[in-house]
Scaffold this active site. Structure first.
Site, PDB file in Angstrom:
ATOM      1  N   GLY A 173      36.783  -0.223  55.013  1.00 40.47           N
ATOM      2  CA  GLY A 173      35.626  -0.074  55.811  1.00 40.47           C
ATOM      3  C   GLY A 173      34.518  -1.509  55.806  1.00 40.47           C
ATOM      4  O   GLY A 173      34.466  -2.000  54.669  1.00 40.47           O
ATOM      5  N   ARG A 188      43.151  -1.268  57.177  1.00 41.05           N
ATOM      6  CA  ARG A 188      43.573  -0.250  56.033  1.00 41.05           C
ATOM      7  C   ARG A 188      44.902  -0.469  55.631  1.00 41.05           C
ATOM      8  O   ARG A 188      45.699   0.277  54.971  1.00 41.05           O
ATOM      9  CB  ARG A 188      43.276   1.076  56.241  1.00 41.05           C
ATOM     10  CG  ARG A 188      41.659   1.669  56.542  1.00 41.05           C
ATOM     11  CD  ARG A 188      41.258   2.793  56.570  1.00 41.05           C
ATOM     12  NE  ARG A 188      39.797   2.963  56.776  1.00 41.05           N
ATOM     13  CZ  ARG A 188      38.680   2.651  56.056  1.00 41.05           C
ATOM     14  NH1 ARG A 188      38.830   2.321  54.841  1.00 41.05           N
ATOM     15  NH2 ARG A 188      37.474   2.720  56.508  1.00 41.05           N
ATOM     16  N   ASP A 244      38.563  -0.171  46.419  1.00 44.45           N
ATOM     17  CA  ASP A 244      39.637   0.278  45.625  1.00 44.45           C
ATOM     18  C   ASP A 244      40.901  -0.088  46.068  1.00 44.45           C
ATOM     19  O   ASP A 244      41.830  -0.604  45.163  1.00 44.45           O
ATOM     20  CB  ASP A 244      39.676   1.960  45.664  1.00 44.45           C
ATOM     21  CG  ASP A 244      38.958   2.436  44.674  1.00 44.45           C
ATOM     22  OD1 ASP A 244      37.996   1.725  44.056  1.00 44.45           O
ATOM     23  OD2 ASP A 244      38.945   3.554  44.138  1.00 44.45           O
ATOM     24  N   THR A 282      31.820  -1.837  48.385  1.00 43.96           N
ATOM     25  CA  THR A 282      31.747  -0.436  48.371  1.00 43.96           C
ATOM     26  C   THR A 282      30.366   0.027  48.834  1.00 43.96           C
ATOM     27  O   THR A 282      29.519  -0.197  48.054  1.00 43.96           O
ATOM     28  CB  THR A 282      32.250   0.505  47.438  1.00 43.96           C
ATOM     29  OG1 THR A 282      31.889   1.535  47.262  1.00 43.96           O
ATOM     30  CG2 THR A 282      31.969  -0.208  46.059  1.00 43.96           C
ATOM     31  N   ASP A 284      29.164   2.517  49.153  1.00 46.44           N
ATOM     32  CA  ASP A 284      28.947   3.876  48.621  1.00 46.44           C
ATOM     33  C   ASP A 284      28.468   3.729  47.130  1.00 46.44           C
ATOM     34  O   ASP A 284      27.741   4.405  46.423  1.00 46.44           O
ATOM     35  CB  ASP A 284      30.146   4.727  48.392  1.00 46.44           C
ATOM     36  CG  ASP A 284      30.537   5.295  49.840  1.00 46.44           C
ATOM     37  OD1 ASP A 284      29.785   5.495  50.652  1.00 46.44           O
ATOM     38  OD2 ASP A 284      31.708   5.295  50.088  1.00 46.44           O
ATOM     39  N   ASP A 329      29.932   3.248  44.257  1.00 46.11           N
ATOM     40  CA  ASP A 329      30.537   4.124  43.390  1.00 46.11           C
ATOM     41  C   ASP A 329      31.444   3.509  42.518  1.00 46.11           C
ATOM     42  O   ASP A 329      32.396   4.099  41.895  1.00 46.11           O
ATOM     43  CB  ASP A 329      31.223   5.260  44.257  1.00 46.11           C
ATOM     44  CG  ASP A 329      32.335   4.741  45.112  1.00 46.11           C
ATOM     45  OD1 ASP A 329      32.420   3.696  45.444  1.00 46.11           O
ATOM     46  OD2 ASP A 329      33.008   5.674  45.650  1.00 46.11           O
ATOM     47  N   MET A 387      25.819   9.253  54.443  1.00 45.42           N
ATOM     48  CA  MET A 387      27.357   8.703  53.710  1.00 45.42           C
ATOM     49  C   MET A 387      27.353   9.168  52.198  1.00 45.42           C
ATOM     50  O   MET A 387      26.497   9.211  51.609  1.00 45.42           O
ATOM     51  CB  MET A 387      27.654   7.314  54.010  1.00 45.42           C
ATOM     52  CG  MET A 387      28.067   7.409  55.440  1.00 45.42           C
ATOM     53  SD  MET A 387      28.725   5.708  55.510  1.00 45.42           S
ATOM     54  CE  MET A 387      27.589   4.467  54.942  1.00 45.42           C
ATOM     55  N   ARG A 407      31.328  10.742  50.037  1.00 43.64           N
ATOM     56  CA  ARG A 407      31.819  11.859  49.988  1.00 43.64           C
ATOM     57  C   ARG A 407      32.293  12.286  48.584  1.00 43.64           C
ATOM     58  O   ARG A 407      32.086  13.650  48.304  1.00 43.64           O
ATOM     59  CB  ARG A 407      33.379  11.486  50.481  1.00 43.64           C
ATOM     60  CG  ARG A 407      33.542  11.225  51.937  1.00 43.64           C
ATOM     61  CD  ARG A 407      35.085  11.346  52.663  1.00 43.64           C
ATOM     62  NE  ARG A 407      34.798  11.034  53.849  1.00 43.64           N
ATOM     63  CZ  ARG A 407      34.603  11.839  54.852  1.00 43.64           C
ATOM     64  NH1 ARG A 407      34.212  13.349  54.451  1.00 43.64           N
ATOM     65  NH2 ARG A 407      34.530  11.807  56.080  1.00 43.64           N
ATOM     66  N   GLU A 459      27.333  13.823  53.173  1.00 46.38           N
ATOM     67  CA  GLU A 459      28.462  14.538  53.646  1.00 46.38           C
ATOM     68  C   GLU A 459      29.442  15.150  52.632  1.00 46.38           C
ATOM     69  O   GLU A 459      30.003  16.376  53.256  1.00 46.38           O
ATOM     70  CB  GLU A 459      29.119  13.485  54.457  1.00 46.38           C
ATOM     71  CG  GLU A 459      29.503  12.338  53.604  1.00 46.38           C
ATOM     72  CD  GLU A 459      30.457  11.280  54.327  1.00 46.38           C
ATOM     73  OE1 GLU A 459      30.802  11.545  55.738  1.00 46.38           O
ATOM     74  OE2 GLU A 459      30.443  10.174  53.891  1.00 46.38           O
ATOM     75  N   HIS A 501      27.943   6.210  61.609  1.00 41.67           N
ATOM     76  CA  HIS A 501      28.195   4.790  61.658  1.00 41.67           C
ATOM     77  C   HIS A 501      27.129   4.025  61.506  1.00 41.67           C
ATOM     78  O   HIS A 501      26.981   2.823  61.156  1.00 41.67           O
ATOM     79  CB  HIS A 501      29.032   4.458  63.026  1.00 41.67           C
ATOM     80  CG  HIS A 501      30.443   5.148  62.778  1.00 41.67           C
ATOM     81  ND1 HIS A 501      31.388   4.482  62.023  1.00 41.67           N
ATOM     82  CD2 HIS A 501      31.318   6.152  63.361  1.00 41.67           C
ATOM     83  CE1 HIS A 501      32.692   4.962  62.249  1.00 41.67           C
ATOM     84  NE2 HIS A 501      32.336   6.260  63.020  1.00 41.67           N
ATOM     85  N   LEU A 502      25.909   4.614  61.940  1.00 40.83           N
ATOM     86  CA  LEU A 502      24.741   3.776  61.895  1.00 40.83           C
ATOM     87  C   LEU A 502      24.238   3.330  60.590  1.00 40.83           C
ATOM     88  O   LEU A 502      23.689   2.072  60.575  1.00 40.83           O
ATOM     89  CB  LEU A 502      23.578   4.555  62.348  1.00 40.83           C
ATOM     90  CG  LEU A 502      23.683   5.122  63.897  1.00 40.83           C
ATOM     91  CD1 LEU A 502      22.283   6.192  64.069  1.00 40.83           C
ATOM     92  CD2 LEU A 502      23.242   3.894  64.625  1.00 40.83           C
ATOM     93  N   GLN A 503      24.938   3.942  59.567  1.00 42.63           N
ATOM     94  CA  GLN A 503      24.404   3.245  58.164  1.00 42.63           C
ATOM     95  C   GLN A 503      25.184   1.831  57.470  1.00 42.63           C
ATOM     96  O   GLN A 503      24.776   1.623  56.680  1.00 42.63           O
ATOM     97  CB  GLN A 503      24.582   4.482  57.217  1.00 42.63           C
ATOM     98  CG  GLN A 503      24.061   5.718  57.430  1.00 42.63           C
ATOM     99  CD  GLN A 503      24.556   7.138  56.898  1.00 42.63           C
ATOM    100  OE1 GLN A 503      24.089   7.074  55.661  1.00 42.63           O
ATOM    101  NE2 GLN A 503      25.400   7.598  57.485  1.00 42.63           N
TER     102      GLN A 503
END
Lengths: 349, 349, 349, 349
Positions: C14, C79, C110, C133, C135, C137, C177, C179, C230, C279-281
């Site tokens: 992403g 991907r 990852d 990432t 995220d 994470d 966002m 998961r 989410e 997707h705005l983020q």
């Protein structure tokens, strides 16, 4: 250690985006999680030294819940230092007792925290510090709130100025905060893709600058951006114009951006202008980063009160908020190290 | 009227956010809807008067599709005026013929459009104008692109500065663009909720200002924001410090914000500082409003070429884009009328 | 170790604001400071596995100097994972040789870094990784670029939504966002002063939420903001509506914000709506923080190539950029620890 | 005409950035320039129909001076319509008398202003209207506050999404407000340089869209942005999936962006995603433009009270704020005219 019922809190020195985040977090954790009452002291040490009618205000959760996105400090600030006049420190301590404040959270820079440290040493005052320096020049903490906002504002300014520089084929010299440490300029120079970045830590090489802009012009880019700290000084042989020397014999231009712009124009033949960001860099809503950091500082400061960590201040180390001795706060100025300035230099050109 | 195969386009004078929006719209409509070819002329009239290797560039849809959010002008600009030297205007016309440009879209202010008008009169040049003045001082059009962006930037600056003013109990004087017309200052003063707004159209009443800030201080607000146009002048008896007079015998302070800040500090006893926004007000990505307006201008300018509306310029009238005579462009400066300044005055205090 | 003449670079997975900062820094340091040539590989591993005409592009300093403020990646992404089909990894290695790339900088999460690690192990490929990432994470690094931008965007969204929530006396549930890790939600919840913040790491207590909003309503604030990841799941007895269970027997609402909004409306009687940031983020210009961090990552990655630190990846530890083993990248997901979630909880209410 | 001593003010319907600007301007001009007292009525007509303890609040200059940059409405809003139940209108009039409100400024859309008009007709209520419609669809005024902010937010969203679309070679379909009129979508589509813009006024040509994106892909741009109004409907033969028809027999997709994204993916073979901006478009700090426009509306509304222009509402005509009959407000929906949609179409591709 005296039991704590009421926590006092004050902000001293220059304002920084995030001060309200600290105030909010100290207040909410103190009240909701520890059951303390909280007094806001207005105008820094001045509010304790010579209290006026409005100098002490009771703070509730409702007062502070939505101040996180406000710049500045709802408590106001001052540069009053009770150690400048014999007897004033004692007055501060007496006034704290008078208003029933058992513990004090002092939020500020070198000066404010130095007073906090001495009150603790001299009178056993139950004090916890929270560092505030938009300049990022405190060695005791990895970074402080306000810095990210300042860099963001200066970066956005450079982004805007670049389009004018290109359209008019001009060099624009942007003067950014930083008398002794070039952190904000470094950050904005890197993030704003400046063509040259100058900081007080490194003597500028004007010949190199001139040759950079000449080379750019040869390649069809007769324009550029210079990010320069207000505290940059020049060696004596640089200046073709009247200029005064500072205490170290260095030449300090009236305004550094203005002086440098004149010099670059003279030597490169490219139209050169300057902009001084000034007060724009420290006001307004804090970035998300500064809101989070100031919140974490405030929570940890309240926790330090709970733990009785008197004479300590909160600090960021890596991803952790820790407490360190207040004496560390004033030890030495943290300047931009060579390797980081080298990072900026890679993008010169 | 000569058939049009290739449209030339140039931008003159100071840059304004939205110039690329015009360039993009003229190019895309000319190519996609009318089948013209388009040449961009670099550096305003200079690119036609003394062409260099890079002065003329063929523009394609791909070149311009994504330039709408860029400030400045991809064509560059200059202040060259071919009517300053005998014979230069003829050279411009000859060079247009040489590079095969049958029609010209000239985007600029008074000066640029004045040249366009005279070329049309003197040589029958097939020219269409597009007004550009960040200052909003053109009477022929309701507003122009760049103005909204300038007001937005100055408003955001005031928003930011307010928190510093409050925290430090200071008056902050913000110097905003506008030598002869106070539009940007008026807009930012109103939108930024300034406590006093001063424009060149109205002689400032310093006594009133002093009494406003004294009254505010009495009510516990020892701070404030003054929005002042760079072109504001003061009556002679105002100034307690050395100051030079302008051509009308008015006192023009070195920098108006700096001078006024000194005066207010002296008279109110409140710490007063100043900020000069300078170049920050004209660069960077245009607001959505300016992107839309510049796009509509560009589309209508291309349409004017298609229609053979030579010697005309596009203008906004209400919600419509119309064409008016180029001579209207330079007729008179549009200044802030009394009723609008009165709107700002309602919020003084 | 084979000498390096040409460095290849690719971005996988992403997109994240800051990818172009890494690309720029790797390119400029490689060329200017080390004398390498640089090839950009388009569309991640796909560009090496099944090269098309445009899959490899030579990168110059001029190509990348001004891409720092652009979101996304100029190299594109995919991907594709060459370890999913037998023989594909070998093809990647062969194609690297074919295009003369001696060393590879792989920028991704990852999955992308896992491929890089295996290529190094299986074929001795000279590879350096850069973690990406949004995220936050990844346990191997304190933080990564893109995270600050994502938190900023989500915070600004909450700032905006609050005024609507108040005006209409509504609860607004904002889906953010995350998961498996709640970092972005945690950051935006804290910075945006959300009234409740829910992350996947902690099972939500719906009864508590209901009582918070009831209490607020009693105090005259019949509105609020819930920031929810989410990936948040609910215990079975919560849901009054049809809902499917996930692999762990937890209830996963169709859209978590939508489901939760329905539930809160039902139980509190307060009008409740939801917004999904989606997707705005992840798009758009990176914050100054992310521009600086990505630049530092890129510079250090180029340095790692110079040093021959194959099989390593760059990482932030405190204020330093270090290199760690690529195997660390994929070890475990870094989740929001209890004490940080406790920080968010202090502001519930 | 009864003398005016106390002006009441209420806001009805959906919130819009700028409502506080009107409230502030009405209050400040009424008090400072005309000597009225001002009562804020909470929650629109509901506050007059069924008053609660907090339904009427006295407004002072101090209450409103700094609310200009806040989104939403400090008075709250509702959709209560006293003409829905027999006798309710009379109650409103009686309650106005009870609380001593002699004149009323009603700020809202069709519905709110329709009530104002009828109260004036039926009871001679001294009422002045101020139009509010973020959708820009009121024919009686050139534009209204809130529209510029909504367009700005949607434009910034498109700016951000474009980088993701490019990086991942995706089409992103952005769903924007507008059930019956496509103004916000039109504005954001033009300002955001969308590749296709769809509004409710014009039936979408899906075949054309598909061929646009195929052609883009052939030219190496396998990505794009579609800006689509929530109110767009499709002809029956378009849809390859289950879909319900609306009252006109048109197909209304569950969510228009989601449905269209599925269709485009199916037909172009390009990965296509969607984003729904939803509530994000109407909240938060107003743009400078909307702050100025709402301020001018409010000043003129207060003036209309002073003049006794009952049954009128303020409106923008060109650069002027005028008053028109309230009946004009509800006459017809202003939709995007063909020539403006044609402007957007020029940039398709």
């Amino acid at each position: 250690m005296a039991e704590v019922n009421r926590v006092g809190m004050l902000t001293g020195g220059g304002d920084a985006p995030g001060l309200n985040g600290v105030i909010r977090a100290v207040t909410m954790r103190s009240i909701s999680d520890y059951g303390y009452e909280v007094s806001g002291i207005r105008r820094g040490w001045k509010g304790l030294l010579s209290p006026e009618a409005d100098s002490v205000v009771n703070l509730t959760v409702g007062d502070v819940r939505y101040i996180l996105d406000e710049g500045g400090t709802i408590l106001g600030s001052s540069r009053t230092n009770p150690y400048k006049n014999e007897g004033d420190a004692k007055k501060v301590v007496d006034n704290m007792a008078e208003i029933g404040v058992d513990a004090l959270v002092a939020i500020g820079g070198d000066d404010t925290l130095g007073v906090a440290r001495r009150l603790h040493q001299d009178f056993g005052t139950q004090v916890v510090g929270c560092p505030k320096t938009i300049d990022n020049d405190l060695s005791a903490t990895d970074t402080t709130f306000g810095y990210d906002t300042a860099v963001s504002i200066a970066t956005e300014a450079i982004d805007r100025l670049r389009t004018t520089a290109k359209s008019h084929e001009r060099i624009l010299v942007v003067e950014i905060m930083g008398r002794h440490a070039g952190w904000i300029t470094w950050g904005a120079g890197v993030a704003g893709a400046a063509n040259v970045t100058l900081i007080p830590e490194v003597e500028p090489d004007v010949d190199e600058m001139v040759s950079i802009f000449r080379k750019r012009a040869e390649n069809g880019e007769k324009w550029g951006i210079v990010a320069v700290s207000e505290g940059v000084t020049f060696s004596e042989d640089f200046v073709t114009q009247t200029a005064e020397k500072d205490e170290f014999g260095h030449v300090r231009l009236g305004g550094v951006a203005e002086g440098l712009a004149g010099e670059l124009k003279e030597r490169t033949g490219i139209d050169t202008r300057h902009v001084v960001l000034g007060h724009l860099q420290r006001g307004g809503t804090p970035t998300a980063y500064d809101r989070i950091l100031s919140t974490r500082y405030g929570l940890r400061a309240a926790e330090a009160v709970k733990n009785g960590e008197w004479g300590k201040m909160v600090a960021l180390r890596g991803s952790e908020i820790v407490t360190v001795d207040l004496s560390e706060a004033t030890e030495e100025t943290k300047t931009v190290p060579d390797d980081l300035y080298g990072a900026a230099r890679t993008f010169f050109g």
